[in-house]
Write an enzyme that holds these catalytic residues in place. Structure first.
Site, PDB file in Angstrom:
ATOM      1  N   LYS A  39       0.849  -1.201   0.000  1.00  0.00           N
ATOM      2  CA  LYS A  39       0.000   0.000   0.000  1.00  0.00           C
ATOM      3  C   LYS A  39       0.886   1.253   0.000  1.00  0.00           C
ATOM      4  O   LYS A  39       2.081   1.176   0.304  1.00  0.00           O
ATOM      5  CB  LYS A  39      -0.905  -0.008   1.245  1.00  0.00           C
ATOM      6  CG  LYS A  39      -0.141   0.022   2.570  1.00  0.00           C
ATOM      7  CD  LYS A  39      -1.058  -0.240   3.766  1.00  0.00           C
ATOM      8  CE  LYS A  39      -0.282  -0.224   5.070  1.00  0.00           C
ATOM      9  NZ  LYS A  39      -1.102  -0.647   6.207  1.00  0.00           N
ATOM     10  N   TYR A 260      17.435  30.074   8.144  1.00  0.00           N
ATOM     11  CA  TYR A 260      16.189  30.753   8.507  1.00  0.00           C
ATOM     12  C   TYR A 260      16.124  31.050   9.999  1.00  0.00           C
ATOM     13  O   TYR A 260      16.532  30.247  10.824  1.00  0.00           O
ATOM     14  CB  TYR A 260      14.990  29.904   8.126  1.00  0.00           C
ATOM     15  CG  TYR A 260      14.573  30.071   6.688  1.00  0.00           C
ATOM     16  CD1 TYR A 260      14.180  31.312   6.202  1.00  0.00           C
ATOM     17  CD2 TYR A 260      14.569  28.987   5.826  1.00  0.00           C
ATOM     18  CE1 TYR A 260      13.799  31.470   4.882  1.00  0.00           C
ATOM     19  CE2 TYR A 260      14.181  29.132   4.508  1.00  0.00           C
ATOM     20  CZ  TYR A 260      13.798  30.374   4.036  1.00  0.00           C
ATOM     21  OH  TYR A 260      13.429  30.515   2.741  1.00  0.00           O
TER      22      TYR A 260
HETATM   23  C1  LIG Z   1      -0.320  -1.653   6.899  1.00  0.00           C
HETATM   24  C2  LIG Z   1      -0.903  -2.958   7.293  1.00  0.00           C
HETATM   25  C3  LIG Z   1      -0.095  -4.099   7.410  1.00  0.00           C
HETATM   26  C4  LIG Z   1       1.417  -4.033   7.343  1.00  0.00           C
HETATM   27  O1  LIG Z   1       1.915  -3.610   8.578  1.00  0.00           O
HETATM   28  P1  LIG Z   1       3.510  -3.483   8.866  1.00  0.00           P
HETATM   29  O2  LIG Z   1       3.564  -3.087  10.281  1.00  0.00           O
HETATM   30  O3  LIG Z   1       4.016  -2.447   7.935  1.00  0.00           O
HETATM   31  O4  LIG Z   1       4.097  -4.822   8.604  1.00  0.00           O
HETATM   32  C5  LIG Z   1      -0.710  -5.314   7.643  1.00  0.00           C
HETATM   33  N1  LIG Z   1      -2.047  -5.403   7.778  1.00  0.00           N
HETATM   34  C6  LIG Z   1      -2.873  -4.332   7.699  1.00  0.00           C
HETATM   35  C7  LIG Z   1      -4.330  -4.493   7.864  1.00  0.00           C
HETATM   36  C8  LIG Z   1      -2.312  -3.073   7.473  1.00  0.00           C
HETATM   37  O5  LIG Z   1      -3.113  -1.999   7.427  1.00  0.00           O
END
Ligand SMILES: *Cc1c(COP(=O)(O)O)cnc(C)c1O
Length: 376
Positions: A39, A260
């Site tokens: 994702k 800055y």
């Molecule tokens: C993002 C997510 C994962 C992956 O989690 P990590 O901690 O990055 O391994 C797994 N399951 C769900 C439902 C998620 O939203």
């Protein structure tokens, strides 16, 4: 993407290290299958490239958050690979899921009914994943929903359940009692639903041990080199290198303002180097960190700007020259170190990395060339 010669900064993504991390997690899982969460564009590293490399290594279950992430990913994968969409089906979009052969992770009974209606209209079985909430109150069917299904199994007519899944809230704290409590809740909810392969573990969940593995694990962060164990040395291979170009070097007298707000002053005659990377590239403005030149630490001086950062190179045992590259994420300063300096987690550092870097992918499987300069 900007070619390497004109780029202000270069992000190198080691696909082989990602594949090696996936193999390491697979080995830990034993019989259970290791999926891959890609994702948010594989946490900013390029979902299609990452997923294609993992598919070539044997990964068959991929997870994205959004419909359009799934649609884009489908083009990079073969028909045999499953793509699960974690955030479910926006209303009326069921046809798009079917067209791209995406499997919705259903979180509500309403979504379930709409997907079932599609199956009825199509006259065929449609795959579905059921997410149950085992103790995070984020997404998933409630125990009362699972009971409704138990009392009326026809709610699942026309659907083939590919996965029953849940997500852990505290997997990165192995001693936390919530882990075992969630696992027990998951067991109870599973018992109410029809028998199907189960999935509970994210990256850290894999390290909680075999009872958490079930049939499919869903690691994301660990694939990308983030430490899945809170207290142990990171067992994963680092995956990215971020380098920026030195665009100006100047010798500045003592007691001169830097950057800055003139928030810093030279304490002595100093040599400063300005590099071509800033918070617009996703570098956290509040991270007091350093750059590294041939392994030598060059601390930041003054505030991080939008497109540049000033380094104090006065004491550098080896000194970059204008045009040289220095490293911001590397062996000496890993993603998790930058996150700590910024008061956040590695996930946020990765997913915020900018889009104007020159990107290079290391992928020796793709052919004789070991570094592939990415063109959009
Ligand atoms: C993002 C997510 C994962 C992956 O989690 P990590 O901690 O990055 O391994 C797994 N399951 C769900 C439902 C998620 O939203």
């Amino acid at each position: 993407m900007v070619p390497q010669e004109r780029a202000g900064a270069i992000l190198t993504i080691d696909l082989e290290a990602i594949v090696e991390n996936w193999r390491l997690l697979s080995a830990r899982l034993g019989e259970a299958a290791c999926g891959a969460v890609v994702k948010a564009d594989a946490y900013g590293l390029g979902a299609c490239r990452v997923a294609a490399a993992l598919e070539a290594a044997g990964c068959r279950s991929f997870f994205v958050a959004l419909l359009d992430e799934g649609v884009a990913l489908r083009k990079a994968l073969s028909a045999g690979s499953r793509i699960f969409v974690l955030n479910g089906t926006p209303q009326g979009m069921e046809g798009d899921f079917i067209a791209a052969r995406l499997i919705p992770v259903v979180n509500t009974l309403g979504e379930l009914a709409a997907w079932q209606e599609r199956a009825r209209a199509a006259g065929c079985f449609l795959p579905v994943a059921l997410q149950v909430d085992s103790g995070m109150s984020r997404l998933g069917l409630a125990p009362s929903d699972a009971e409704k299904i138990w009392n009326d199994p026809s709610l699942l007519d026309g659907l083939s359940i590919e996965l029953v899944m849940s997500h852990l809230a505290c997997a990165d704290e192995p001693g936390h009692p919530a882990n075992e409590a969630q696992r027990k809740n998951f067991e109870r909810l599973r018992a109410v639903l029809p028998a199907a392969p189960a999935s509970l573990a994210n990256s850290s969940g894999i390290f909680l041990g075999a009872p958490y593995h079930y049939e499919v694990a869903r690691p994301g962060a660990a694939l990308y080199g983030i430490n899945p164990t809170s207290s142990c040395e990171n067992p994963m291979r680092p995956v990215i290198r971020l380098s920026a170009r030195v665009i100006q070097i100047r010798d500045i007298p003592e007691d001169t303002a830097i950057g800055y707000g003139q928030a810093a002053m030279t304490q002595r005659a100093s040599r400063l180097a300005t590099i071509s990377l800033g918070y617009a590239d996703g570098w956290p403005r509040n991270a007091a960190a350093a750059a590294f030149y041939q392994g030598v630490r060059l601390p930041f001086a003054g505030r991080v700007s939008m497109d540049s950062i000033i380094l104090d190179i006065t004491d550098g045992a080896r000194q970059p020259r204008e045009g040289d590259m220095v490293d911001l994420i590397c062996e000496e300063q890993k993603v998790d170190d930058v996150a700590r300096a910024a008061g956040t987690i590695g996930y946020e550092i990765l997913t915020r990395l900018g889009r104007r870097f020159h990107r290079r992918y290391i992928d020796t499987n793709a052919g004789p060339v070991s570094v592939d300069d990415f063109k959009e």
